[in-house]
Design a protein around this motif. Structure first.
Motif, short mmCIF file in Angstrom:
data_model
loop_
_atom_site.label_atom_id
_atom_site.label_comp_id
_atom_site.label_asym_id
_atom_site.label_seq_id
_atom_site.Cartn_x
_atom_site.Cartn_y
_atom_site.Cartn_z
N GLY A 33 2.30 3.25 5.02
CA GLY A 33 3.35 3.90 4.25
C GLY A 33 2.88 4.58 2.99
N GLY A 34 1.56 4.66 2.78
CA GLY A 34 1.01 5.30 1.60
C GLY A 34 0.74 6.78 1.81
N THR A 35 0.03 7.39 0.87
CA THR A 35 -0.24 8.83 0.89
C THR A 35 -1.74 9.08 0.79
N SER A 36 -2.25 9.95 1.62
CA SER A 36 -3.64 10.35 1.59
C SER A 36 -3.71 11.84 1.33
N ILE A 37 -4.48 12.24 0.31
CA ILE A 37 -4.61 13.66 -0.04
C ILE A 37 -5.91 14.22 0.50
N LEU A 38 -5.79 15.29 1.26
CA LEU A 38 -6.94 16.10 1.68
C LEU A 38 -6.97 17.31 0.76
N ALA A 39 -8.15 17.65 0.24
CA ALA A 39 -8.26 18.78 -0.69
C ALA A 39 -9.35 19.74 -0.21
N GLU A 40 -9.92 20.51 -1.13
CA GLU A 40 -11.05 21.40 -0.85
C GLU A 40 -10.71 22.49 0.17
N THR A 41 -9.79 23.38 -0.17
CA THR A 41 -9.39 24.43 0.76
C THR A 41 -10.57 25.27 1.23
N THR A 42 -11.50 25.58 0.32
CA THR A 42 -12.66 26.38 0.71
C THR A 42 -13.47 25.69 1.79
N GLU A 43 -13.45 24.36 1.79
CA GLU A 43 -14.25 23.62 2.76
C GLU A 43 -13.43 23.15 3.95
N LEU A 52 0.81 -1.22 0.00
CA LEU A 52 0.00 0.00 0.00
C LEU A 52 0.84 1.27 0.00
N ARG A 53 2.12 1.17 0.28
CA ARG A 53 2.95 2.37 0.23
C ARG A 53 3.04 2.94 -1.19
N GLU A 54 2.62 2.16 -2.19
CA GLU A 54 2.62 2.62 -3.58
C GLU A 54 1.40 3.47 -3.91
N LEU A 55 0.44 3.56 -2.99
CA LEU A 55 -0.83 4.22 -3.28
C LEU A 55 -0.84 5.69 -2.87
N ILE A 56 -1.47 6.50 -3.73
CA ILE A 56 -1.87 7.86 -3.38
C ILE A 56 -3.40 7.87 -3.47
N VAL A 57 -4.05 8.13 -2.36
CA VAL A 57 -5.51 8.08 -2.29
C VAL A 57 -6.05 9.49 -2.11
N GLY A 58 -6.92 9.92 -3.02
CA GLY A 58 -7.57 11.21 -2.88
C GLY A 58 -8.83 11.08 -2.05
N THR A 59 -9.13 12.11 -1.26
CA THR A 59 -10.37 12.12 -0.47
C THR A 59 -11.17 13.37 -0.82
N GLU A 60 -12.49 13.21 -0.84
CA GLU A 60 -13.34 14.30 -1.32
C GLU A 60 -14.74 14.15 -0.76
#
Length: 406
Positions: A198-208, A163-171
């Motif tokens: 060891g993977g990566t999780s992306i938090l986005a939506e700065t306005t929120e 799973l360290r190979e994964l980049i997961v976006g959240t929305e």
């Protein structure tokens, strides 16, 4: 699979004490990254080429594309961001090869974009409507090239990866009063699990995230990251103030209001739960690839399609998308798992939603149990299971634009 032996609260969140090894089945790319899909992308660099790209995808099975209005009359940082987004879509590890399709006279030249994508080592070809003598010749040439790429891509076999190979976006999109109580915290559990593996999780939506910035700043790995948290929030609010709008205390969208949310701050406190409890490692620009493992914040707008595009262009192979009002949103190259915040919308929009987190509200499952179920579903999708947005060919795409068009 990943199993939680026990949990403990430390006043700042929930911590997993034991994790088993987890693998998914994907494709190793020449640049070392791992894809969970094996698409051939027909990438139109200009709105004038989107219909020709669509015709190619209709002719050649195994290809994907997208409709957009970008690619010309752009300058400065607006040009640079769109260019970065195109390149990021082409270099996303879910893509085996790319046919870059241009008109010929546009600002975003197809050869320049293809040249950047080629640095990843994957197959890239350029087709120009003007150079090839019009739409029909262009479609024929693009289809010929794409067919060969698809055949070559079909010869690849999946291999097991960590799973360290994964980049997961959240929305989250179409939020309601249940979002911060059910689906978003469940995604937060998955985010922690990804980070712990060891993977990566992306938090986005700065306005929120306006109104919840202090919570994330307190989790920053250092003062530099904490300072940037406040800087990106201030910049987003300043853009709204220039239009005479105070978005911090204002009401969110009509759907959010009908769903029971009273203000953006209330929505933000629920949206921030998608970030789980792990330290914030860095903040990155729109469509920029993370440079660190762990929890990462991408500075995006709140517009569903624009933020989704930014995360995928930044390298996310999969996206977890929560909704309380219901939405069909998907991506042409990254599977999007839809998670309902309440059981009613899951039953109403079962064609679009993959996972029901409304069981938390119903009192039949805990947040941790739903998080585990979502995690298991994510691993299955990474290994080849199709999401409902993929089945319905929900190929949404939109770029966050900066400044005027010339």
């Amino acid at each position: 699979m990943c199993t939680f032996i026990t949990w403990k609260g430390n006043g700042e969140g929930v911590t997993a004490l034991s994790l088993d090894a987890v693998t998914f089945w994907g494709y190793r790319r020449p640049d070392g990254r791992v894809g969970i899909r094996n698409h051939v992308l027909i990438l139109p660099t200009i709105v004038c080429a989107t219909q020709a790209a669509k015709h190619i995808t209709e002719l050649v099975q195994g290809t994907v594309s997208f409709i957009h209005q970008h690619g010309c009359a752009q300058v400065g940082v607006d040009y640079e961001q769109t260019f970065r987004t195109y390149v990021g879509m082409g270099t996303n590890p879910n893509v085996y090869g790319v046919v870059v399709l241009g008109l010929g006279c546009e600002t975003h030249q197809a050869r320049s974009i293809a040249g950047e994508i080629a640095k990843s080592g994957k197959p890239v070809e350029v087709v120009s409507i003007q150079d090839h003598g019009g739409t029909l010749y262009t479609v024929a040439e693009g289809a010929r090239i794409a067919a060969k790429m698809v055949q070559d891509a079909s010869a690849l076999h999946r291999e097991p990866f960590d799973l360290r190979e994964l980049i997961v976006g959240t929305e989250c999109g179409g939020s309601d009063a249940c979002s911060g109580l059910s689906a978003n915290p469940a995604v937060g559990v998955v985010s922690d699990m990804i980070v712990d593996h060891g993977g990566t999780s992306i938090l986005a939506e700065t306005t929120e995230l306006i109104g919840a910035e202090h919570l994330l700043a307190n989790r920053a790995v250092d003062d530099r990251v904490a300072k940037k948290v406040y800087e990106v929030i201030q910049a987003m609010e300043s853009r709204a103030f220039k239009m005479g709008v105070d978005i911090r205390t204002g009401n969110p969208s009509p759907g959010n209001i009908r769903g029971g949310l009273s203000s953006l701050e209330e929505k933000s406190l629920g949206a921030a739960n998608k970030a789980g409890t792990r330290p914030l490692q860095e903040l990155i620009d729109y469509a920029e690839a993370p440079t660190k493992k762990g929890l990462v914040w991408m500075d995006t707008p709140g517009h569903d399609i624009e933020q989704l595009t930014g995360m995928v262009a930044g390298g996310a192979q999969i996206v977890l998308f929560t909704t309380g009002r219901g939405t069909p949103t998907g991506s042409p190259i990254a599977p999007v798992i839809k998670i309902s915040t309440n059981t009613a919308i899951f039953n109403k929009m079962g064609d679009n939603i993959d996972i029901n987190a409304g069981t938390i509200i119903d009192g039949t499952e805990t947040i941790e149990a739903v998080g585990q179920r979502l995690f298991d579903e994510m691993v299955s999708v990474c290994s080849g299971k199709w999401t409902k947005s993929e089945i319905l060919k929900q190929h949404d795409f939109g770029i966050y634009r900066i400044g005027p068009t010339f």
